[in-house]
Design an enzyme around this catalytic site. Structure first.
Site, PDB file in Angstrom:
ATOM      1  N   ASN A 128      39.062  -4.296 163.728  1.00 18.24           N
ATOM      2  CA  ASN A 128      39.344  -5.207 164.672  1.00 18.24           C
ATOM      3  C   ASN A 128      39.746  -6.437 164.168  1.00 18.24           C
ATOM      4  O   ASN A 128      40.860  -6.984 164.414  1.00 18.24           O
ATOM      5  CB  ASN A 128      38.426  -5.463 165.695  1.00 18.24           C
TER       6      ASN A 128
ATOM      7  N   GLU B 270      32.358   0.682 170.380  1.00 18.37           N
ATOM      8  CA  GLU B 270      33.244   1.973 169.789  1.00 18.37           C
ATOM      9  C   GLU B 270      32.131   3.099 169.775  1.00 18.37           C
ATOM     10  O   GLU B 270      32.309   4.107 168.801  1.00 18.37           O
ATOM     11  CB  GLU B 270      33.436   1.456 168.351  1.00 18.37           C
TER      12      GLU B 270
ATOM     13  N   HIS C 180      42.522  -7.172 168.026  1.00 16.42           N
ATOM     14  CA  HIS C 180      41.766  -6.354 169.150  1.00 16.42           C
ATOM     15  C   HIS C 180      43.012  -5.235 169.902  1.00 16.42           C
ATOM     16  O   HIS C 180      42.107  -4.291 170.185  1.00 16.42           O
ATOM     17  CB  HIS C 180      41.145  -7.243 170.008  1.00 16.42           C
TER      18      HIS C 180
ATOM     19  N   ASP D 247      41.815  -1.588 170.542  1.00 14.68           N
ATOM     20  CA  ASP D 247      41.865  -0.826 171.811  1.00 14.68           C
ATOM     21  C   ASP D 247      42.871   0.573 171.944  1.00 14.68           C
ATOM     22  O   ASP D 247      42.235   1.580 172.330  1.00 14.68           O
ATOM     23  CB  ASP D 247      42.239  -1.736 173.072  1.00 14.68           C
TER      24      ASP D 247
ATOM     25  N   ASP E  72      30.118   7.381 166.599  1.00 11.47           N
ATOM     26  CA  ASP E  72      30.452   6.000 166.339  1.00 11.47           C
ATOM     27  C   ASP E  72      31.691   5.863 165.279  1.00 11.47           C
ATOM     28  O   ASP E  72      31.709   6.663 164.563  1.00 11.47           O
ATOM     29  CB  ASP E  72      29.273   5.245 165.661  1.00 11.47           C
TER      30      ASP E  72
END
Length: 360
Positions: free
Chosen positions: A214, A250, A219, A223, A206
């Site tokens: 974020n 994630e 965002h 990404d 993770d």
């Protein structure tokens, strides 16, 4: 011939005396016939049997000669017919029998001799054969063209189906396997392990503090960060059977069939270090860069591990999650092995499987 005069004339006068009757010898050598006349006379006809027999014999000879001549004529006609018609027809039949429709076969050659009608028939058959061959060539070209078209469309359909299958099994952002594909491969690994006892290691990882990443960077940057992490995860694949997947926002997983706990832990450490070395800025992380927390579980467990009572291959994900939970609560950016004692009194990843809710 003899003529016998009646006994009296019609007027009653005496007639002439009749001639004498034929002798027995004459009667034996002649055929006679008499006829009564209305005048009272009798007519006698006598025919020589010798002459009659001679005439019959003569006619027989003539008939025999005619029959012999007719037989000779029939034989001559048959021979001529065989030479002029039958033999050319037989030659034509043999020629037709040797004709094939194969590519490159010689053209049919009709017979040169024989009646005009037979030659005309041979020429007509040769022309018909030429048309049949032309039609066959056109049909073959049509079939080959359609077969090529079918093959092209079949290949296009196969490629489209393969692309669709890949798309259905691929995470569109990172290009890794998605959760559906990962679950299918995990089921295959479970079946293989049940069949031959082959080991398997599972890494659950993770991205640390990704929500804060974020929130701070947006965002699109998130990404891009996930894509770079995914490339680092994929770089740790060892064998064709290994699976790297994005299983959540994630969250990632790495399935290593054939690997034991030690190899799984070594891969996890390399992966953790590789992501840290990417040096993706993260102002809210402890080290200022993006890092990973990783939980490792292996089946069968290494000796001495504290295994949950109901542990099995199918509980590997939950067991690895408990190790990931321990890594998060130990400070993040580290690897923990399920069931192993934690260094420096860190929280244990033991038999209980705590929830990861709120752990980022």
């Amino acid at each position: 011939a003899w003529v016998r005069v009646a006994d009296g004339a019609a007027d009653g006068t005496a007639g002439a005396a009749p001639p004498a009757a034929p002798s027995e010898r004459a009667a034996a050598t002649h055929l006679t016939a008499t006829c009564a006349m209305r005048t009272g006379w009798r007519a006698v006809l006598a025919l020589s049997t010798a002459n009659l027999n001679a005439e019959i014999a003569s006619q027989r000879r003539v008939a025999g000669l005619w029959a012999l001549g007719a037989a000779c004529l029939a034989g001559a006609l048959a021979a001529g017919l065989a030479r002029l018609v039958v033999r050319p027809l037989e030659e034509l039949v043999r020629t037709v029998g040797t004709v094939t429709l194969a590519d490159g076969a010689a053209a049919m050659q009709p017979p040169d001799d024989g009646p005009r009608e037979v030659r005309a028939l041979g020429l007509a058959l040769a022309a018909l054969l030429g048309r049949v061959r032309a039609s066959q060539a056109a049909l073959r070209a049509e079939v080959e063209g359609r077969e090529r078209l079918i093959a092209e469309r079949t290949e296009a359909l196969r490629a489209a189906n393969a692309a669709l299958a890949r798309a259905a099994a691929t995470d569109p952002l990172t290009g890794l396997a998605n959760r559906r594909a990962f679950d299918a491969r995990f089921a295959e690994a479970a079946a293989a392990s049940a069949a031959d006892g082959a080991p398997c290691a599972l890494l659950v990882l993770d991205v640390d503090q990704f929500k804060k990443f974020n929130d701070r960077y947006g965002h699109p940057a998130g990404d891009a960060c996930l894509t770079r992490v995914a490339h680092a995860v994929a770089a740790q694949l060892r064998e064709p059977g290994d699976v790297a997947a994005r299983t959540g926002g994630e969250e990632f997983a790495l399935l290593l069939p054939g690997a034991g706990e030690a190899e799984g832990q070594a891969v996890a450490e390399r992966l953790r270090a590789a992501v840290e070395e990417l040096a993706v800025p993260h102002a809210d992380a402890a080290g200022g860069v993006v890092t990973l927390s990783i939980g490792v579980a292996a089946w069968p467990p290494a000796p001495g591990r504290r295994v949950p009572p109901a542990a099995s291959f199918h509980t590997l994900p939950a067991w690895a999650d408990s190790a990931l939970y321990a890594a998060k609560h130990a400070g993040r950016n580290r690897v923990r092995v399920a069931g192993a004692a934690n260094p420096a009194g860190e929280a244990s990843a033991g038999a209980s499987i705590p929830s990861l809710a709120g752990a980022t």
